[in-house]
Design a protein around this motif. Sequence first.
Motif, mmCIF file in Angstrom:
data_model
loop_
_atom_site.group_PDB
_atom_site.id
_atom_site.type_symbol
_atom_site.label_atom_id
_atom_site.label_comp_id
_atom_site.label_asym_id
_atom_site.label_seq_id
_atom_site.Cartn_x
_atom_site.Cartn_y
_atom_site.Cartn_z
ATOM 1 N N ARG A 51 0.918 -1.212 0.109
ATOM 2 C CA ARG A 51 0.074 0.069 0.056
ATOM 3 C C ARG A 51 0.862 1.093 0.032
ATOM 4 N NH1 ARG A 51 -5.593 -0.541 1.153
ATOM 5 N NH2 ARG A 51 -6.047 -2.549 2.280
ATOM 6 N N LYS A 52 2.037 1.135 0.712
ATOM 7 C CA LYS A 52 2.810 2.501 0.732
ATOM 8 C C LYS A 52 3.587 2.609 -0.668
ATOM 9 C CE LYS A 52 4.259 1.165 5.669
ATOM 10 N NZ LYS A 52 5.371 0.967 6.499
ATOM 11 N N LEU A 53 4.008 1.431 -1.176
ATOM 12 C CA LEU A 53 4.690 1.468 -2.473
ATOM 13 C C LEU A 53 3.737 2.257 -3.404
ATOM 14 C CD1 LEU A 53 6.490 -1.911 -1.908
ATOM 15 C CD2 LEU A 53 7.669 0.329 -2.246
ATOM 16 N N SER A 76 13.825 -8.721 5.440
ATOM 17 C CA SER A 76 13.018 -7.757 5.153
ATOM 18 C C SER A 76 11.691 -7.978 4.504
ATOM 19 C CB SER A 76 13.530 -6.482 4.812
ATOM 20 O OG SER A 76 12.571 -5.255 4.356
ATOM 21 N N ASN A 77 10.453 -7.682 4.807
ATOM 22 C CA ASN A 77 9.321 -7.948 3.878
ATOM 23 C C ASN A 77 9.232 -6.646 2.895
ATOM 24 O OD1 ASN A 77 8.327 -10.631 5.078
ATOM 25 N ND2 ASN A 77 7.936 -9.055 6.718
ATOM 26 N N HIS A 78 9.529 -5.616 3.560
ATOM 27 C CA HIS A 78 9.661 -4.340 2.629
ATOM 28 C C HIS A 78 10.359 -4.380 1.441
ATOM 29 C CE1 HIS A 78 10.119 -0.006 1.654
ATOM 30 N NE2 HIS A 78 11.625 -0.455 1.750
ATOM 31 N N ALA A 191 0.881 -4.900 14.649
ATOM 32 C CA ALA A 191 2.371 -4.994 14.722
ATOM 33 C C ALA A 191 3.010 -3.561 14.107
ATOM 34 C CB ALA A 191 3.157 -5.920 13.989
ATOM 35 N N THR A 192 3.549 -2.988 15.084
ATOM 36 C CA THR A 192 4.111 -1.624 14.595
ATOM 37 C C THR A 192 5.798 -1.560 14.452
ATOM 38 O OG1 THR A 192 4.160 0.614 14.842
ATOM 39 C CG2 THR A 192 3.991 -0.673 16.757
ATOM 40 N N GLY A 193 6.200 -1.122 13.519
ATOM 41 C CA GLY A 193 7.863 -1.408 13.334
ATOM 42 C C GLY A 193 8.397 0.207 13.061
ATOM 43 N N SER A 194 8.404 0.382 11.773
ATOM 44 C CA SER A 194 9.081 1.598 11.169
ATOM 45 C C SER A 194 8.189 2.581 11.132
ATOM 46 C CB SER A 194 9.476 1.411 9.843
ATOM 47 O OG SER A 194 8.445 1.215 8.824
ATOM 48 N N THR A 195 6.625 2.356 11.502
ATOM 49 C CA THR A 195 5.602 3.412 11.787
ATOM 50 C C THR A 195 4.714 3.851 10.777
ATOM 51 O OG1 THR A 195 6.932 5.400 11.913
ATOM 52 C CG2 THR A 195 7.261 4.412 13.954
ATOM 53 N N GLY A 196 5.155 3.713 9.556
ATOM 54 C CA GLY A 196 4.357 3.992 8.550
ATOM 55 C C GLY A 196 2.648 3.653 8.445
ATOM 56 N N THR A 197 2.585 2.269 9.017
ATOM 57 C CA THR A 197 1.342 1.963 9.152
ATOM 58 C C THR A 197 0.307 2.415 10.121
ATOM 59 O OG1 THR A 197 2.147 -0.435 8.326
ATOM 60 C CG2 THR A 197 0.020 -0.332 9.396
ATOM 61 N N GLN A 198 1.003 2.443 11.413
ATOM 62 C CA GLN A 198 0.155 3.064 12.296
ATOM 63 C C GLN A 198 0.019 4.677 12.198
ATOM 64 O OE1 GLN A 198 1.477 2.254 16.416
ATOM 65 N NE2 GLN A 198 -0.232 3.099 17.215
ATOM 66 N N VAL A 288 8.283 -12.204 12.985
ATOM 67 C CA VAL A 288 8.858 -10.839 13.218
ATOM 68 C C VAL A 288 7.720 -9.819 13.681
ATOM 69 C CG1 VAL A 288 10.439 -9.112 12.470
ATOM 70 C CG2 VAL A 288 10.773 -11.343 11.803
ATOM 71 N N TYR A 289 6.830 -9.814 12.893
ATOM 72 C CA TYR A 289 5.685 -8.536 13.070
ATOM 73 C C TYR A 289 4.538 -9.127 13.646
ATOM 74 C CZ TYR A 289 9.085 -5.883 10.476
ATOM 75 O OH TYR A 289 10.345 -5.361 10.322
ATOM 76 N N SER A 290 3.632 -9.792 12.587
ATOM 77 C CA SER A 290 2.377 -10.323 12.989
ATOM 78 C C SER A 290 2.132 -11.219 14.204
ATOM 79 C CB SER A 290 1.858 -10.491 11.707
ATOM 80 O OG SER A 290 2.267 -11.637 11.083
ATOM 81 N N HIS A 316 -3.763 -7.859 9.842
ATOM 82 C CA HIS A 316 -2.602 -8.997 9.309
ATOM 83 C C HIS A 316 -1.869 -8.088 8.382
ATOM 84 C CE1 HIS A 316 -0.455 -12.195 8.515
ATOM 85 N NE2 HIS A 316 -1.305 -13.089 8.531
ATOM 86 N N THR A 317 -0.666 -7.601 8.791
ATOM 87 C CA THR A 317 0.138 -6.860 8.004
ATOM 88 C C THR A 317 1.379 -7.841 6.842
ATOM 89 O OG1 THR A 317 1.350 -6.853 9.774
ATOM 90 C CG2 THR A 317 0.254 -4.879 9.228
ATOM 91 N N GLY A 318 1.044 -8.905 7.034
ATOM 92 C CA GLY A 318 1.688 -10.192 6.129
ATOM 93 C C GLY A 318 2.929 -10.756 6.859
ATOM 94 N N GLY A 319 4.064 -11.140 5.804
ATOM 95 C CA GLY A 319 5.201 -11.560 6.223
ATOM 96 C C GLY A 319 5.433 -12.746 6.290
ATOM 97 N N ALA A 320 4.410 -13.702 5.874
ATOM 98 C CA ALA A 320 4.611 -15.269 6.092
ATOM 99 C C ALA A 320 5.947 -15.939 5.554
ATOM 100 C CB ALA A 320 3.388 -15.969 5.732
HETATM 101 C C1 LIG Z 1 7.005 -3.647 8.132
HETATM 102 C C2 LIG Z 1 5.874 -4.673 8.655
HETATM 103 C C3 LIG Z 1 5.217 -4.462 9.716
HETATM 104 C C4 LIG Z 1 5.461 -2.883 10.529
HETATM 105 O O1 LIG Z 1 4.684 -1.982 9.506
HETATM 106 P P1 LIG Z 1 5.515 -0.341 9.722
HETATM 107 O O2 LIG Z 1 4.810 0.351 9.020
HETATM 108 O O3 LIG Z 1 6.919 -0.768 9.361
HETATM 109 O O4 LIG Z 1 5.490 -0.279 11.321
HETATM 110 C C5 LIG Z 1 4.321 -5.227 10.294
HETATM 111 N N1 LIG Z 1 4.131 -6.433 9.753
HETATM 112 C C6 LIG Z 1 4.833 -6.808 8.695
HETATM 113 C C7 LIG Z 1 4.559 -8.218 8.052
HETATM 114 C C8 LIG Z 1 5.878 -5.969 8.203
HETATM 115 O O5 LIG Z 1 6.529 -6.492 6.995
#
Ligand SMILES: *Cc1c(COP(=O)(O)O)cnc(C)c1O
Length: 336
Positions: A51-53, A76-78, A191-198, A288-290, A316-320
């Motif tokens: 979505r960000k891309l 990295s999933n990103h 799950a929040t990491g680099s913060t763009g989602t939240q 790592v995230y979800s 669910h932000t993915g990453g499987a």
């Molecule tokens: C990057 C990522 C997140 C975190 O999202 P941010 O926008 O970086 O906070 C959560 N889940 C998965 C699977 C990701 O790859």
Amino acid sequence: MNLSSFARVRLTQAPTPFEFLPSITRLLNGPNIYIKRDDNTGLATGGNKTRKLEFLIGEALAQGATHIVTQGATQSNHVRQTIAAANKHGMKTTALLEERVSGAHADYYSSGNVLLDQIFGATLETRPAGLDMNHELIAVGERLRAAGEKPYLIPGGGSNPVGALGYVVAAHEIVSQTNELGLKVDCLVHATGSTGTQAGLVVGLQGCNSRIPVLGISVRAPRDKQEDNVRKLARQTWALLGARGEFPDETVVANADYVGGGYGVPTDGMVEAVNLLARHEGILLDPVYSGKGFAGLVDLVRKGHFTKGQNIVFLHTGGAVGLFGYRGVLAPQAAF
Ligand SMILES: *Cc1c(COP(=O)(O)O)cnc(C)c1O
């Protein structure tokens, strides 16, 4: 909030599904649990970065870029989604993989996202942990510019105000799906990491006058730092959109109780969450995230923080794909 003035390409199969989780709801015997399937965004096995891309690749093309430069942790999933999006739009990618997780299983360095990065055909460079990765990104950009390329730099996680617009869009999508169901949502957990989602979610929800509370489960930073980082990006995104008034800081809430030993370091709660959702709903989380995000949700239900009668939505932000880097913890006694 007017999003139509921003350059954008379409990469997401939207709307992603919004589903009830009957077995998990029954099993936990607490609130009704729903899931928003952004693991199913459609590009290169999916995930939230797609979505960000849409906005980042849109801006890169508008600037005449020939080469995307980005960075992330080894799994990295990103990075995986960025390479696929750049490929689709005729740009090359150089990705810097930071060896942020130490002592991982050999698969961590070669399987999962790393394998897909190689199949997608990017130039991959590794960096030891602890460097200023944004500085590294700029240096590579300069190197490419000197070689005649037009680089476009995407920060880790695609988390800048342009990238966060993807989750402003997602917030609108969630509001329209829950309205259609007549569902009052008591909390949106992710799950929040680099913060763009939240940041994108809280800005987008505010923009549609929604009062859905968001809870970010941190996968890396302590609570105060994570909330500060989300707030900073939310304010910038608010400004980019030309929204009126001040961004309401109090809408940013994080919980860092489920990080465990650090970014990418497995926890028992993560392993339980991955197994729970796989075995009762047929849905794959990631290590790592979800997985940590859902572990947080489960624990907050067990502690009575979320209660019967409430409606809780897990984004669910993915990453499987990352599961393949963690065979050692997820199937430790596998004989084959
Ligand atoms: C990057 C990522 C997140 C975190 O999202 P941010 O926008 O970086 O906070 C959560 N889940 C998965 C699977 C990701 O790859």
